[in-house]
Design an enzyme around this catalytic site. Structure first.
Site, PDB file in Angstrom:
ATOM      1  N   CYS A  68      22.994 -25.185   0.488  1.00  0.00           N
ATOM      2  CA  CYS A  68      23.927 -25.203   1.612  1.00  0.00           C
ATOM      3  C   CYS A  68      23.227 -24.892   2.931  1.00  0.00           C
ATOM      4  O   CYS A  68      23.662 -25.354   3.984  1.00  0.00           O
ATOM      5  CB  CYS A  68      25.076 -24.229   1.366  1.00  0.00           C
ATOM      6  SG  CYS A  68      24.545 -22.570   0.929  1.00  0.00           S
ATOM      7  N   GLU A 120      31.805 -18.962   1.469  1.00  0.00           N
ATOM      8  CA  GLU A 120      30.462 -19.396   1.865  1.00  0.00           C
ATOM      9  C   GLU A 120      30.403 -20.888   1.615  1.00  0.00           C
ATOM     10  O   GLU A 120      30.389 -21.340   0.477  1.00  0.00           O
ATOM     11  CB  GLU A 120      29.403 -18.635   1.045  1.00  0.00           C
ATOM     12  CG  GLU A 120      28.016 -18.722   1.630  1.00  0.00           C
ATOM     13  CD  GLU A 120      27.168 -19.793   0.980  1.00  0.00           C
ATOM     14  OE1 GLU A 120      27.035 -20.864   1.611  1.00  0.00           O
ATOM     15  OE2 GLU A 120      26.658 -19.574  -0.124  1.00  0.00           O
ATOM     16  N   LYS A 145      34.721 -18.384 -12.464  1.00  0.00           N
ATOM     17  CA  LYS A 145      34.656 -19.774 -12.937  1.00  0.00           C
ATOM     18  C   LYS A 145      33.374 -20.426 -12.446  1.00  0.00           C
ATOM     19  O   LYS A 145      33.185 -20.598 -11.244  1.00  0.00           O
ATOM     20  CB  LYS A 145      35.843 -20.598 -12.428  1.00  0.00           C
ATOM     21  CG  LYS A 145      35.884 -22.005 -13.065  1.00  0.00           C
ATOM     22  CD  LYS A 145      36.811 -22.952 -12.343  1.00  0.00           C
ATOM     23  CE  LYS A 145      36.113 -23.697 -11.231  1.00  0.00           C
ATOM     24  NZ  LYS A 145      35.113 -24.677 -11.718  1.00  0.00           N
ATOM     25  N   GLU A 160      27.097 -33.182   5.746  1.00  0.00           N
ATOM     26  CA  GLU A 160      26.228 -32.553   4.748  1.00  0.00           C
ATOM     27  C   GLU A 160      25.985 -33.525   3.595  1.00  0.00           C
ATOM     28  O   GLU A 160      26.911 -33.930   2.902  1.00  0.00           O
ATOM     29  CB  GLU A 160      26.871 -31.271   4.221  1.00  0.00           C
ATOM     30  CG  GLU A 160      25.958 -30.495   3.287  1.00  0.00           C
ATOM     31  CD  GLU A 160      26.581 -29.199   2.810  1.00  0.00           C
ATOM     32  OE1 GLU A 160      25.834 -28.218   2.633  1.00  0.00           O
ATOM     33  OE2 GLU A 160      27.809 -29.166   2.605  1.00  0.00           O
TER      34      GLU A 160
END
Length: 479
Positions: A291, A257, A183, A388
């Protein structure tokens, strides 16, 4: 320092044959989804690029069944040599259609064409080439005794590197004998659907790769499906925790991850101009939608003023604008929701007392845009130093000793990456040993290679992707 004014150099959109609507790719064919279609838009212009099917639980079930049939009847019975041939064929087709993929990636994602053209698509092809080479050598890859595929793998990828993340996931899964239900992110589904055409062009057996599009419920249906043997997810830490909870107590394996808040550490003996380029690449590459972005700059106190001065001078030369223009350095923010999050966190940085600076460039009137921004006077307790942001925002902190640098770098719930800038090799090795990060770059940043493993610690997830280590999660071993 004023920037050079370059004439526009737009890449042509004519190389991409956009359809008005796209279905799901199940069992080697495009089929209509049973859910309500959603729109994929260009973040640079807000124009509708295409309508895309929203896969329901029934659609996901059909994809898993197709993957299971392909696994039991074809793919698991095929020799590694023959599986490798298919991966080589896919890699070559990606190279042949690289320009088409790069333009579509920049249209759908908002990243500069020079990044998708020179980094994303070549690396995606390289991952297929690399994993193709392992397909007939798994018993020699130190994966354990009698390495065998799990079966059907569910894979959920993010919007920041759509094609590259697809390659990171699909290539090792196929090389090790698994079949796939993937997906893509709901804001960037188009290159995954173009990849489905590549699977057809390569005559990949039907059902080996299935692509279902949709939002959170579609991903949840993959996670919850009892026919999925292994999950691979790249995305936010919050969603990663939900997945880990959902599969706890089941037989499903997973690699996650997740997010990061990397420290880019500059010592007083570092080559400053080289370090400044590394800082810019570390946080403003792909609009900061990375990331492992170096979103925290730790500078030794004695050179902090000089580094900040040179960094701001360099940022004044960055060009923000049309992602398809070959001169563009910083493209569009991927979505309105992500732009709102960036704005909220930068407002919080100002509210908590940090000093904000941006390069003052003119922004387009349409689309989702944010200027490259630097915060100074940041402390460890600021939200912008802990959370983040996933945007072109850099927080600058200072340190005096290597021990203090390590303490500040590790003072985060994340542990994905870090960078070290110094001329002393012994310091690099000592720092790398002390830093709690899965990837540590020395005198560079954001360098990727298919042969090198990537992954994190703590809330940055578990498992590795890339290299020989990236094959391991896709096999089971023993009697």
């Amino acid at each position: 320092m004023s920037r050079f004014e370059y004439a526009p150099a737009p890449e042509s959109r004519a190389v991409v044959d956009l359809q008005s609507s796209y279905g799901l790719f199940i069992n080697g064919e495009f089929v209509d989804g049973s859910g309500t279609a959603f729109k994929s838009i260009s973040p640079a212009t807000e124009e509708v690029l295409a309508e895309v099917s929203d896969a329901s639980e029934a659609d996901v079930d059909a994809a898993v069944k197709a993957a299971r049939t392909a696994y039991t009847r074809v793919w698991s019975r095929m020799s590694g040599t023959d599986r490798g041939k298919y991966l080589y064929r896919i890699a070559r087709i990606l190279q042949e259609r690289a320009r088409e993929f790069a333009v579509l990636e920049s249209l759908d994602n908002g990243k500069p064409i020079k990044e998708s053209r020179d980094i994303d698509i070549p690396l995606a092809a390289a991952h297929f080439f690399y994993n193709a080479g392992w397909a007939d050598k798994l018993e020699f890859a130190s994966l354990g005794t009698n390495p065998r595929p799990h079966g059907v793998v569910g894979q959920i990828i993010p919007w920041n590197f759509p094609m590259l993340m697809l390659a990171w996931k699909i290539a090792p899964a196929l090389a090790t004998g698994n079949t796939v239900v993937l997906k893509p992110a709901e804001t960037t589904p188009l290159t995954a659907l173009l990849f489905a055409e590549v699977c057809q062009q390569a005559d990949l057996p039907p059902g080996v790769v299935n692509i279902v599009t949709g939002a959170g419920p579609t991903g949840q249906a993959i996670v919850d499906h009892p026919g999925i043997d292994k999950l691979a997810f790249t995305g936010s830490t919050g969603v990663g925790k939900m997945i880990a909870r959902a599969i706890a107590g089941t037989r499903k394996k997973a690699t996650l991850e997740l997010g990061g808040k990397a420290a880019n550490i500059v010592f007083d003996d570092a080559p400053i101009d080289q370090a400044v380029e590394g800082i810019v690449n570390g946080i403003f590459f792909n609009q900061g939608h990375v990331c492992c972005a170096g979103s925290r700059l730790l500078v030794q106190e004695s050179i902090a003023g000089e580094v900040e001065r040179r960094l701001k001078r360099r940022l004044e030369t960055l060009r923000v604008g049309d992602p398809l223009d070959k001169n563009t350095d910083v493209g569009a923010i991927n979505s309105r929701a992500q732009l709102d999050r960036i704005v909220a966190l930068t407002d919080a940085g100002e509210g908590e007392g940090a000093t904000r600076w941006d390069n003052g460039c003119e922004l387009p009137s349409k689309g989702f845009w944010f200027r490259p921004t630097v915060f100074t006077g940041v402390t460890q307790t600021h939200r912008i130093a802990q959370e983040e942001i996933f945007g072109p925002v850099l927080s600058v902190l200072t340190f005096r000793t290597p021990q203090e640098a390590v303490a500040k770098a590790n003072n985060t719930p994340y542990g994905l990456s870090a960078g070290i800038w110094t001329e002393k090799g012994s310091r690099i090795l000592w720092m790398a040993d002390q830093l709690k990060a899965g990837v540590v770059w020395a005198n560079t940043f954001n360098q990727f290679d298919p042969t090198s493993p990537f992954g994190g610690y703590k809330e940055s997830g578990y498992g590795r992707e890339g290299g020989r280590h990236g094959l391991e999660p896709y096999v089971k071993t023993g009697a």
